[in-house]
Design a protein around this motif. Structure first.
Motif, PDB file in Angstrom:
ATOM      1  N   THR A 176       1.537  11.926  80.620  1.00 31.88           N
ATOM      2  CA  THR A 176       0.534  11.528  79.640  1.00 31.88           C
ATOM      3  C   THR A 176       0.688  12.360  78.371  1.00 31.88           C
ATOM      4  OG1 THR A 176      -1.153  13.072  80.451  1.00 31.88           O
ATOM      5  CG2 THR A 176      -1.100  10.868  81.447  1.00 31.88           C
ATOM      6  N   VAL A 177       0.340  11.744  77.237  1.00 36.62           N
ATOM      7  CA  VAL A 177       0.394  12.428  75.944  1.00 36.62           C
ATOM      8  C   VAL A 177      -0.896  12.115  75.190  1.00 36.62           C
ATOM      9  CG1 VAL A 177       1.732  12.848  73.855  1.00 36.62           C
ATOM     10  CG2 VAL A 177       2.885  11.990  75.910  1.00 36.62           C
ATOM     11  N   ASN A 178      -1.659  13.135  74.889  1.00 39.53           N
ATOM     12  CA  ASN A 178      -2.927  12.975  74.179  1.00 39.53           C
ATOM     13  C   ASN A 178      -3.083  14.081  73.145  1.00 39.53           C
ATOM     14  OD1 ASN A 178      -4.410  10.743  75.771  1.00 39.53           O
ATOM     15  ND2 ASN A 178      -3.791  12.153  77.397  1.00 39.53           N
ATOM     16  N   ALA A 179      -4.060  13.917  72.268  1.00 42.37           N
ATOM     17  CA  ALA A 179      -4.402  14.965  71.310  1.00 42.37           C
ATOM     18  C   ALA A 179      -5.887  15.287  71.420  1.00 42.37           C
ATOM     19  CB  ALA A 179      -4.075  14.537  69.888  1.00 42.37           C
ATOM     20  N   VAL A 180      -6.201  16.557  71.278  1.00 39.67           N
ATOM     21  CA  VAL A 180      -7.578  17.037  71.195  1.00 39.67           C
ATOM     22  C   VAL A 180      -7.876  17.302  69.722  1.00 39.67           C
ATOM     23  CG1 VAL A 180      -9.101  18.970  71.753  1.00 39.67           C
ATOM     24  CG2 VAL A 180      -7.599  18.020  73.505  1.00 39.67           C
ATOM     25  N   ALA A 181      -9.044  16.859  69.265  1.00 37.82           N
ATOM     26  CA  ALA A 181      -9.438  17.063  67.871  1.00 37.82           C
ATOM     27  C   ALA A 181     -10.733  17.877  67.834  1.00 37.82           C
ATOM     28  CB  ALA A 181      -9.618  15.723  67.164  1.00 37.82           C
ATOM     29  N   GLY A 223      -9.367  18.716  81.409  1.00 36.64           N
ATOM     30  CA  GLY A 223      -9.714  17.357  81.820  1.00 36.64           C
ATOM     31  C   GLY A 223      -8.616  16.359  81.506  1.00 36.64           C
ATOM     32  N   LEU A 224      -8.010  16.493  80.331  1.00 37.47           N
ATOM     33  CA  LEU A 224      -6.918  15.578  79.961  1.00 37.47           C
ATOM     34  C   LEU A 224      -5.695  15.784  80.842  1.00 37.47           C
ATOM     35  CD1 LEU A 224      -7.057  15.618  76.057  1.00 37.47           C
ATOM     36  CD2 LEU A 224      -7.587  13.701  77.566  1.00 37.47           C
ATOM     37  N   VAL A 225      -5.411  17.031  81.154  1.00 34.68           N
ATOM     38  CA  VAL A 225      -4.264  17.314  82.017  1.00 34.68           C
ATOM     39  C   VAL A 225      -4.492  16.744  83.416  1.00 34.68           C
ATOM     40  CG1 VAL A 225      -2.975  19.167  83.154  1.00 34.68           C
ATOM     41  CG2 VAL A 225      -3.509  19.341  80.717  1.00 34.68           C
ATOM     42  N   ALA A 226      -5.720  16.848  83.908  1.00 34.74           N
ATOM     43  CA  ALA A 226      -6.028  16.383  85.266  1.00 34.74           C
ATOM     44  C   ALA A 226      -6.084  14.863  85.357  1.00 34.74           C
ATOM     45  CB  ALA A 226      -7.357  16.976  85.726  1.00 34.74           C
ATOM     46  N   SER A 227      -6.523  14.207  84.277  1.00 36.29           N
ATOM     47  CA  SER A 227      -6.669  12.756  84.320  1.00 36.29           C
ATOM     48  C   SER A 227      -5.313  12.076  84.198  1.00 36.29           C
ATOM     49  CB  SER A 227      -7.571  12.281  83.185  1.00 36.29           C
ATOM     50  OG  SER A 227      -7.560  10.867  83.121  1.00 36.29           O
ATOM     51  N   ARG A 228      -5.087  11.092  85.021  1.00 35.99           N
ATOM     52  CA  ARG A 228      -3.846  10.319  84.930  1.00 35.99           C
ATOM     53  C   ARG A 228      -4.064   8.972  84.252  1.00 35.99           C
ATOM     54  NH1 ARG A 228      -0.906  13.650  84.228  1.00 35.99           N
ATOM     55  NH2 ARG A 228       0.805  12.179  84.401  1.00 35.99           N
ATOM     56  N   TRP A 229      -5.290   8.716  83.754  1.00 36.62           N
ATOM     57  CA  TRP A 229      -5.554   7.401  83.164  1.00 36.62           C
ATOM     58  C   TRP A 229      -6.083   7.513  81.737  1.00 36.62           C
ATOM     59  CZ3 TRP A 229      -3.109   3.393  84.079  1.00 36.62           C
ATOM     60  CH2 TRP A 229      -3.591   2.096  83.833  1.00 36.62           C
ATOM     61  N   ILE A 230      -6.024   8.724  81.176  1.00 40.85           N
ATOM     62  CA  ILE A 230      -6.271   8.899  79.749  1.00 40.85           C
ATOM     63  C   ILE A 230      -4.915   9.198  79.128  1.00 40.85           C
ATOM     64  CG2 ILE A 230      -7.472  10.186  77.954  1.00 40.85           C
ATOM     65  CD1 ILE A 230      -9.581  10.937  80.015  1.00 40.85           C
ATOM     66  N   ASN A 231      -4.444   8.308  78.279  1.00 39.65           N
ATOM     67  CA  ASN A 231      -3.095   8.418  77.738  1.00 39.65           C
ATOM     68  C   ASN A 231      -3.040   7.770  76.361  1.00 39.65           C
ATOM     69  OD1 ASN A 231      -0.331   9.077  77.767  1.00 39.65           O
ATOM     70  ND2 ASN A 231       0.232   7.056  78.556  1.00 39.65           N
ATOM     71  N   GLY A 232      -2.338   8.423  75.437  1.00 36.25           N
ATOM     72  CA  GLY A 232      -2.212   7.882  74.100  1.00 36.25           C
ATOM     73  C   GLY A 232      -3.523   7.851  73.346  1.00 36.25           C
ATOM     74  N   GLN A 233      -4.320   8.924  73.485  1.00 32.62           N
ATOM     75  CA  GLN A 233      -5.641   8.966  72.868  1.00 32.62           C
ATOM     76  C   GLN A 233      -5.809  10.235  72.039  1.00 32.62           C
ATOM     77  OE1 GLN A 233      -7.686   6.278  73.318  1.00 32.62           O
ATOM     78  NE2 GLN A 233      -6.037   5.464  74.599  1.00 32.62           N
ATOM     79  N   VAL A 234      -6.695  10.142  71.043  1.00 34.24           N
ATOM     80  CA  VAL A 234      -7.165  11.325  70.317  1.00 34.24           C
ATOM     81  C   VAL A 234      -8.615  11.539  70.738  1.00 34.24           C
ATOM     82  CG1 VAL A 234      -7.611  12.376  68.078  1.00 34.24           C
ATOM     83  CG2 VAL A 234      -5.632  10.845  68.372  1.00 34.24           C
ATOM     84  N   VAL A 235      -8.890  12.660  71.371  1.00 32.05           N
ATOM     85  CA  VAL A 235     -10.219  12.936  71.919  1.00 32.05           C
ATOM     86  C   VAL A 235     -10.925  13.946  71.021  1.00 32.05           C
ATOM     87  CG1 VAL A 235     -11.482  13.810  73.920  1.00 32.05           C
ATOM     88  CG2 VAL A 235      -9.371  12.496  74.249  1.00 32.05           C
ATOM     89  N   TYR A 236     -12.045  13.516  70.428  1.00 29.78           N
ATOM     90  CA  TYR A 236     -12.806  14.384  69.527  1.00 29.78           C
ATOM     91  C   TYR A 236     -13.728  15.273  70.350  1.00 29.78           C
ATOM     92  CZ  TYR A 236     -10.842  11.875  65.668  1.00 29.78           C
ATOM     93  OH  TYR A 236      -9.954  11.353  64.777  1.00 29.78           O
ATOM     94  N   VAL A 237     -13.568  16.574  70.190  1.00 36.05           N
ATOM     95  CA  VAL A 237     -14.311  17.550  70.981  1.00 36.05           C
ATOM     96  C   VAL A 237     -15.103  18.400  69.989  1.00 36.05           C
ATOM     97  CG1 VAL A 237     -14.150  19.310  72.777  1.00 36.05           C
ATOM     98  CG2 VAL A 237     -12.391  17.544  72.619  1.00 36.05           C
ATOM     99  N   ASN A 238     -16.277  17.899  69.624  1.00 30.97           N
ATOM    100  CA  ASN A 238     -17.002  18.510  68.508  1.00 30.97           C
ATOM    101  C   ASN A 238     -18.514  18.473  68.654  1.00 30.97           C
ATOM    102  OD1 ASN A 238     -17.751  15.863  67.852  1.00 30.97           O
ATOM    103  ND2 ASN A 238     -15.988  15.592  66.500  1.00 30.97           N
ATOM    104  N   GLY A 239     -19.020  18.220  69.858  1.00 33.52           N
ATOM    105  CA  GLY A 239     -20.461  18.228  70.069  1.00 33.52           C
ATOM    106  C   GLY A 239     -21.211  17.126  69.341  1.00 33.52           C
ATOM    107  N   GLY A 240     -20.480  16.091  68.896  1.00 33.69           N
ATOM    108  CA  GLY A 240     -21.123  14.973  68.205  1.00 33.69           C
ATOM    109  C   GLY A 240     -21.222  15.136  66.708  1.00 33.69           C
ATOM    110  N   ILE A 241     -20.477  16.098  66.133  1.00 38.90           N
ATOM    111  CA  ILE A 241     -20.564  16.351  64.699  1.00 38.90           C
ATOM    112  C   ILE A 241     -19.951  15.230  63.875  1.00 38.90           C
ATOM    113  CG2 ILE A 241     -18.384  17.610  64.365  1.00 38.90           C
ATOM    114  CD1 ILE A 241     -19.982  19.640  62.697  1.00 38.90           C
ATOM    115  N   ALA A 242     -19.067  14.452  64.494  1.00 36.41           N
ATOM    116  CA  ALA A 242     -18.430  13.342  63.778  1.00 36.41           C
ATOM    117  C   ALA A 242     -18.136  12.207  64.727  1.00 36.41           C
ATOM    118  CB  ALA A 242     -17.128  13.814  63.133  1.00 36.41           C
TER     119      ALA A 242
END
Length: 242
Positions: A176-181, A223-242
């Motif tokens: 899997t390949v994802n990005a954390v924002a 969480g992204l490393v453990a999940s095998r069904w989240i792939n090709g995503q940008v996950v915003y980790v910001n407490g809802g700021i955006a």
């Protein structure tokens, strides 16, 4: 992945990278603690990973240098037998309005953040074993469009494109390949030069009423490393700021 995961964490001497490396250590993983500068901080992270329960070594490399990154991956292979996870947190963030930024600073941002991601992802694409994961780092500023962040946000927009395309290029590999924002996160880099009032204002922008902590970002990475069904995503980790 088996119980003994081997992870390379770039920028692991920094706040978020360190939190990710320590979390992997607490899971019993083997960790290659990459650093570009700050050998003493990297040594501290190695000790912290070991104290948390993992094995660790520190390796210096310029992330934008193909030969040095190849040597980084080779050390992981030699020391721990392979690579399962690559978390690429390394990056720089010089700020200036677009009209005023020195082009040398712009070039430096693109070299470290864009070329660096490309070089690390290229090595990861060639090395990560089946069942593994690649996690790049973007930023919530790509949504917030804050003045002064033009060069940085542009570099991270490129990181997102690389991430989404690499996820599709690795079809059939079970990687899997994802990005954390992340949003504003209480790291030394973020807090430096800001008044208490400015920090309080930024914290108030999130519905949760606080800054992120490095541990919050590490939670998302794990969480992204453990999940095998989240792939090709940008996950915003910001407490809802955006």
């Amino acid at each position: 992945m088996g119980n003994k995961t081997v992870a390379i964490v770039t920028g692991a001497s920094g706040g978020i990278g360190r939190a990710v490396a320590e979390r992997f250590g607490s899971l019993g993983h083997d960790v290659v603690v990459h650093y570009g500068g700050g050998a003493e901080r990297a040594a501290e992270v190695v000790e912290a990973v070991r104290a948390a329960g993992g094995r660790a070594i520190a390796v210096r490399a310029d992330v934008a240098d193909g030969a040095e990154v190849a040597a980084l991956f080779a050390r992981a292979q030699e020391e721990f037998g392979g690579v399962d996870v690559v978390v690429h947190t390394a990056g720089i963030m010089p700020l200036a309005p677009i009209a005023e930024m020195d082009l040398a600073d712009f070039d430096r941002v693109q070299r470290v953040n864009v070329r660096g991601t490309f070089v690390v992802d290229q090595a990861a694409a060639r090395s990560v074993r089946a069942g593994g994961a690649i996690v790049n780092f973007s930023t919530s500023v790509t949504r917030l469009q804050q003045p002064g962040y033009g060069a940085y946000a542009a570099s991270k927009g490129a990181v997102e494109s690389l991430t989404l395309i690499l996820a599709r290029e690795l079809r059939g590999r079970d990687v899997t390949v994802n990005a954390v924002a992340p949003g504003p996160t209480a790291t030394p880099l973020f807090l430096e030069g800001k008044t208490p009032q400015a920090i309080e204002h930024i914290a108030s922008l999130a519905p949760l009423g606080r800054l992120g902590e490095p541990a919050d970002i590490a939670d998302a990475v794990v969480g992204l490393v453990a999940s095998r069904w989240i792939n090709g995503q940008v996950v915003y980790v910001n407490g809802g700021i955006a």
